[in-house]
Motif scaffolding. Structure first.
Motif, PDB file in Angstrom:
ATOM      1  N   VAL A  62      86.479  17.032 109.304  1.00 23.32           N
ATOM      2  CA  VAL A  62      86.314  18.384 108.770  1.00 23.32           C
ATOM      3  C   VAL A  62      85.801  19.291 109.874  1.00 23.32           C
ATOM      4  N   LEU A  63      86.375  20.479 109.967  1.00 23.52           N
ATOM      5  CA  LEU A  63      85.892  21.516 110.876  1.00 23.52           C
ATOM      6  C   LEU A  63      85.380  22.661 110.014  1.00 23.52           C
ATOM      7  N   ARG A  64      84.104  23.004 110.163  1.00 28.26           N
ATOM      8  CA  ARG A  64      83.481  24.037 109.336  1.00 28.26           C
ATOM      9  C   ARG A  64      83.304  25.298 110.169  1.00 28.26           C
ATOM     10  N   VAL A  65      84.019  26.352 109.776  1.00 27.55           N
ATOM     11  CA  VAL A  65      84.039  27.596 110.539  1.00 27.55           C
ATOM     12  C   VAL A  65      83.414  28.699 109.700  1.00 27.55           C
ATOM     13  N   GLY A  66      82.467  29.406 110.284  1.00 33.33           N
ATOM     14  CA  GLY A  66      81.819  30.509 109.591  1.00 33.33           C
ATOM     15  C   GLY A  66      82.269  31.848 110.133  1.00 33.33           C
ATOM     16  N   PHE A  67      81.951  32.907 109.406  1.00 27.56           N
ATOM     17  CA  PHE A  67      82.278  34.258 109.860  1.00 27.56           C
ATOM     18  C   PHE A  67      81.248  35.239 109.328  1.00 27.56           C
ATOM     19  N   VAL A  68      81.087  36.335 110.055  1.00 25.41           N
ATOM     20  CA  VAL A  68      80.232  37.441 109.632  1.00 25.41           C
ATOM     21  C   VAL A  68      81.124  38.661 109.495  1.00 25.41           C
ATOM     22  N   PRO A 100      80.593  39.291 115.508  1.00 26.45           N
ATOM     23  CA  PRO A 100      80.914  40.618 116.040  1.00 26.45           C
ATOM     24  C   PRO A 100      79.998  41.052 117.174  1.00 26.45           C
ATOM     25  N   VAL A 101      79.242  40.126 117.744  1.00 23.84           N
ATOM     26  CA  VAL A 101      78.279  40.457 118.794  1.00 23.84           C
ATOM     27  C   VAL A 101      78.432  39.476 119.948  1.00 23.84           C
ATOM     28  N   PRO A 102      78.057  39.883 121.172  1.00 26.23           N
ATOM     29  CA  PRO A 102      78.037  38.921 122.276  1.00 26.23           C
ATOM     30  C   PRO A 102      76.900  37.932 122.060  1.00 26.23           C
ATOM     31  N   VAL A 103      77.104  36.701 122.488  1.00 23.45           N
ATOM     32  CA  VAL A 103      76.079  35.666 122.336  1.00 23.45           C
ATOM     33  C   VAL A 103      75.757  35.116 123.722  1.00 23.45           C
ATOM     34  N   ASP A 135      83.016  58.181 120.881  1.00 27.72           N
ATOM     35  CA  ASP A 135      82.626  57.789 122.240  1.00 27.72           C
ATOM     36  C   ASP A 135      82.056  56.381 122.333  1.00 27.72           C
ATOM     37  N   GLY A 136      82.657  55.463 121.593  1.00 28.99           N
ATOM     38  CA  GLY A 136      82.282  54.103 121.914  1.00 28.99           C
ATOM     39  C   GLY A 136      81.917  53.189 120.778  1.00 28.99           C
ATOM     40  N   LEU A 137      81.204  52.113 121.160  1.00 28.13           N
ATOM     41  CA  LEU A 137      80.803  51.025 120.291  1.00 28.13           C
ATOM     42  C   LEU A 137      81.989  50.279 119.680  1.00 28.13           C
ATOM     43  N   PRO A 138      82.968  49.859 120.487  1.00 30.36           N
ATOM     44  CA  PRO A 138      84.025  49.021 119.922  1.00 30.36           C
ATOM     45  C   PRO A 138      83.431  47.700 119.438  1.00 30.36           C
ATOM     46  N   ARG A 139      83.963  47.166 118.352  1.00 32.89           N
ATOM     47  CA  ARG A 139      83.446  45.929 117.773  1.00 32.89           C
ATOM     48  C   ARG A 139      84.347  44.779 118.204  1.00 32.89           C
ATOM     49  N   GLU A 140      83.807  43.876 118.990  1.00 34.33           N
ATOM     50  CA  GLU A 140      84.573  42.750 119.526  1.00 34.33           C
ATOM     51  C   GLU A 140      84.299  41.490 118.712  1.00 34.33           C
ATOM     52  N   ARG A 141      85.336  40.682 118.550  1.00 32.46           N
ATOM     53  CA  ARG A 141      85.204  39.429 117.791  1.00 32.46           C
ATOM     54  C   ARG A 141      85.505  38.253 118.707  1.00 32.46           C
TER      55      ARG A 141
END
Length: 306
Positions: free
Chosen positions: A92-98, A147-150, A262-268
């Motif tokens: 099983v692979l358990r994948v989460g998301f926000v 949605p944030v850098p880690v 003027d910004g704040l693109p949301r990267e995944r």
């Protein structure tokens, strides 16, 4: 009978054409002919009637095909399961998301992944801003789409899969709701909500501490989930920058979405614990990248025009 001889016989029984069978098996036409002649000599009768126009199974050949195919398929599946287990692709692979729409994205990636790795089951679960790192560290989740850098020493952060512009979610009666757009400078004119539990650098990737002109951005109440965030905004407790897809997926009568110019693109990106990295994790990350490359809008899953 050798396994390869059985495979050649069954493939020819399906194709009824020596050239197509050879191409499918990546062997020469002569190899197919020699194998069939050898089988016929061993059995003592013809398995195929061949003319210049067609190839058909004889009654004996048809019976042999009926008897062999179920056993061959059972052996093939057993070997595939053994290979999957040896490569760590079973389980099983358990994948989460926000977020909201990204859950659908992961389900579509999982469907592609399962076609390539049927021995591995994929479970998709929503997570909260406040606990997605804890879920990874505890082993409750194997991967997380965030949605944030880690930048945590125990985490592996995959490449950016896709990015989208941000819009500012504001109460429907807010002065900003009547504007065509806002700027980061406007953030200083209201309280901006704060996701609970995020390290400072992650929080600032969503909302900077100051505007471009240096004015402080006042922070409002905290939230743990997207629904909590929307409820606070609808109640007039503050504003928050959200991905542009929220204007389609999170429509509410008490909230308006205003473009930020003027910004704040949301990267995944996908994130996983370094110590828990395995073939399943790597294969799912590769499947996600392949899905994004094949779809102009990964969230909608639309196929590119041909």
């Amino acid at each position: 009978m050798e396994q390869r001889d059985i495979e050649i016989f069954l493939t020819l029984a399906e194709e009824l054409h020596f050239g197509r069978a050879a191409a499918r098996l990546n062997v020469s036409t002569a190899r197919v002919s020699q194998t069939i002649r050898r089988l016929e000599r061993r059995i003592g009768t013809r398995l195929f009637d061949r003319t210049s126009r067609r190839v058909v199974l004889t009654p004996v050949g048809a019976r042999l095909e009926q008897d062999l195919r179920p056993a061959y398929e059972q052996i093939r599946r057993a070997v595939e399961r053994a290979i999957a287990a040896g490569r760590g692709m079973e389980g099983v692979l358990r994948v989460g998301f926000v977020g909201t729409a990204v859950g659908g994205f992961l389900h579509r990636v999982a469907a592609d992944f399962r076609r390539e790795h049927p021995a591995c089951r994929v479970e998709i679960h929503e997570a909260r801003y406040s606990d997605f790192l804890d879920l990874l560290r505890s082993g409750e989740r194997d991967m997380m789409l965030v949605p944030v850098p880690v930048r945590e020493p125990d985490m592996v952060c995959g490449p950016v899969l896709f990015a989208e512009p941000s819009v500012l979610a504001v109460p429907a009666g807010h002065p900003f709701a009547r504007r065509a757009s806002v700027t980061l400078e406007d953030f200083a004119r209201d309280k901006v909500l704060r996701p609970a539990g995020l390290p400072g650098y992650m929080d600032e990737s969503l909302v900077p501490a100051r505007t471009p002109a240096g004015r402080p951005i006042e922070r409002g109440p905290t939230f743990a989930t997207v629904q909590e965030m929307l409820a606070l905004i609808g109640a007039g407790q503050g504003v928050f920058p959200v991905p542009a897809h929220a204007g389609t997926y999170d429509v509410r009568p008490d909230i308006a979405y205003v473009p930020i110019v003027d910004g704040l693109p949301r990267e995944r990106r996908l994130v996983w614990r370094a110590a828990a990295e395995n073939n399943r994790v790597r294969a799912f990350d590769e499947a996600a990248r392949a899905f994004v490359a094949a779809h102009p809008d990964p969230l909608l899953g639309a196929r590119p025009p041909r």
